[in-house]
Design a protein around this motif. Structure first.
Motif, PDB file in Angstrom:
ATOM      1  N   GLU A   1     -26.936 -63.708  24.178  1.00  4.58           N
ATOM      2  CA  GLU A   1     -26.859 -64.329  22.841  1.00  4.58           C
ATOM      3  C   GLU A   1     -26.980 -65.845  22.929  1.00  4.58           C
ATOM      4  O   GLU A   1     -27.630 -66.475  22.110  1.00  4.58           O
ATOM      5  CB  GLU A   1     -25.510 -63.985  22.177  1.00  4.58           C
ATOM      6  N   ARG A   2     -26.342 -66.441  23.945  1.00  6.14           N
ATOM      7  CA  ARG A   2     -26.270 -67.903  24.006  1.00  6.14           C
ATOM      8  C   ARG A   2     -27.423 -68.542  24.783  1.00  6.14           C
ATOM      9  O   ARG A   2     -27.782 -69.677  24.514  1.00  6.14           O
ATOM     10  CB  ARG A   2     -24.941 -68.330  24.661  1.00  6.14           C
TER      11      ARG A   2
ATOM     12  N   GLU B   1     -23.990 -59.730  28.167  1.00  6.77           N
ATOM     13  CA  GLU B   1     -24.283 -59.609  26.730  1.00  6.77           C
ATOM     14  C   GLU B   1     -24.083 -60.963  26.027  1.00  6.77           C
ATOM     15  O   GLU B   1     -24.939 -61.410  25.256  1.00  6.77           O
ATOM     16  CB  GLU B   1     -23.293 -58.586  26.162  1.00  6.77           C
TER      17      GLU B   1
END
Ligand code: COA
Length: 386
Positions: A310-311, A306
């Motif tokens: 995002e990164r 997760e």
């Protein structure tokens, strides 16, 4: 074309009708069949035959192939004797490459590749594929016992490929769900277009070397951490992170240092690798089967995925096949340094299918290079050098 492209990115190295992937949509097919369907409905034996022959076998063809695989599981005791002299601390992939290369000496016959009449003898190609596929599992499990100082467990003829692998590994019949999960893992790892190890197999195969040496070349290439070796690295990484709470600060540190996150990213997929999606689901199936009791590393992995989304998602870096496979193998009681060997056992089917395809219309690989060194310098005798 004389433009140099590092890593040969986007450069076609061969024509093939074995597998195909759509990296934007996250679709992988073997001989046109979706990987999801094969993982759900096929077996490793059937998928191997599909890869080798190009079509789904009839019931009788599959039964015959299965019989051949079961019959060819034993390896000569000399191979076991050689293994006893290998250092028990050596990596299983090094053992596997050495042992597969040795098999060529104990089971010769590669004159079939150079004899004018026998060249491209499909019978020879099929028989060698069966022998190598059958023996890969025996080599990997034999080493597991020999490196610990025990006698290996002989193969059984009454078990499927996956169930027999787990039986030879642990000495007891596996939980049927674990055998089924391993079967699906083998299917998912069996083939993947022209990746580094398959390319190595093609280059070796194009010289008409023995199929054992073709597979040995591929094993050496698969072993690296940027390729098959990543599944072992993933488990070591999850152990280092320790718990879901540590994921984000750990990831910040790694990315700030421009370090790799193992099991993330792929040259071809710019979305989540479809195999990772299936492996994650298999992990959930196992968790359900065990009443929720699986390694806490799974929770850490879910949180890491997760956080990576995002990164790294914007860069097209998503979970690949290696992200969840090691977790499943750990649940089967397999030590992390053997994960890549299981990958090799499975991928052997794809390597052999590509070897067969290469032989059909063979031309030795001999690419060119962009020379960047000095030209035609005068030799300086050693006494005159400063
Ligand atoms: N962790 C962090 N960043 C990653 C990454 C990873 N695992 N994989 C790729 N990236 C980043 C690169 O740093 C680069 O960023 P930049 O553009 O800011 O420099 C960008 O994504 C492109 O990566 P690149 O290394 O050029 O991709 P590649 O196609 O040459 O390499 C892999 C593909 C698989 C070798 C690479 O993603 C990787 O090393 N992954 C980890 C090892 C692994 O899991 N291998 C198994 C593959 S099935």
């Amino acid at each position: 074309m004389n433009e140099y492209l590092p890593g040969l990115e986007g450069v076609p190295a061969t024509k093939s009708n074995i597998s195909d992937l759509d990296g934007k949509r996250g679709i992988l097919t073997y001989r046109g069949y979706r990987i999801k369907d094969l993982a759900e409905h096929s077996s490793f034996e059937e998928t191997s035959l599909l890869l080798l022959d190009g079509r789904l076998p009839t019931r009788a063809e599959l039964a015959e192939f299965d019989r051949q695989i079961r019959t060819n599981r034993p390896v000569k005791y000399n191979i076991r004797e050689i293994m006893k002299y290998l250092p028990s601390t050596g990596h299983p992939m090094e053992m596997l490459q050495a042992s597969v290369a040795c098999l060529a000496m104990f089971y010769p016959g590669d004159e079939c590749l150079t004899d004018r009449d026998m060249c491209r003898d499909l019978n020879y190609v099929h028989n060698m594929s069966v022998k190598i596929l059958a023996r890969m599992a025996t080599l990997v499990t034999t080493w597991q016992h020999i490196r610990a100082g025990y006698d290996p467990i002989p193969p059984r003829k009454d078990l499927s490929y996956a169930a027999n692998f787990l039986y030879m590994f642990h000495g007891e019949e596996p939980d049927p769900l674990l055998a089924r999960i391993l079967d699906a893992c083998l299917i998912l790892h069996a083939e993947h277009t022209i990746n580094a190890s398959t390319f190595a197999a093609l280059v070796a195969g194009s010289t008409l070397t023995s199929p054992y040496l073709v597979v040995a070349a591929a094993i050496g290439t698969l072993a690296g951490p940027l390729h098959g070796g990543a599944n072992q690295k993933v488990i070591e990484m999850l152990q280092e992170i320790g718990s879901p709470d540590n994921v984000r600060p750990w990831l910040d540190r790694k990315l700030a240092n421009k370090e790799k996150i193992w099991g993330m990213g792929h040259r071809e997929y710019k979305v989540k690798d479809p195999r990772a999606t299936i492996l994650q689901k298999l992990m959930l199936d196992l968790m359900k089967h065990r009443g929720g009791s699986v390694s806490p590393m799974f929770e850490t992995a879910l949180t890491l995925e997760e956080a990576c989304e995002e990164r790294l998602g914007a860069k097209g870096v998503w979970a690949n096949v290696d992200f969840y496979s090691g977790l499943l193998y750990s649940e089967m009681g397999i030590p992390s340094d053997q994960f890549t060997s299981i990958f090799a056992v499975a991928r052997c089917a794809g390597w052999l299918a590509h070897w067969r395809e290469q032989l059909k219309d063979n031309r030795i690989f001999r690419p060119t290079q962009v020379y960047t060194g000095e030209r035609e310098r005068d030799y300086v005798p050693i006494a005159e050098r400063t």
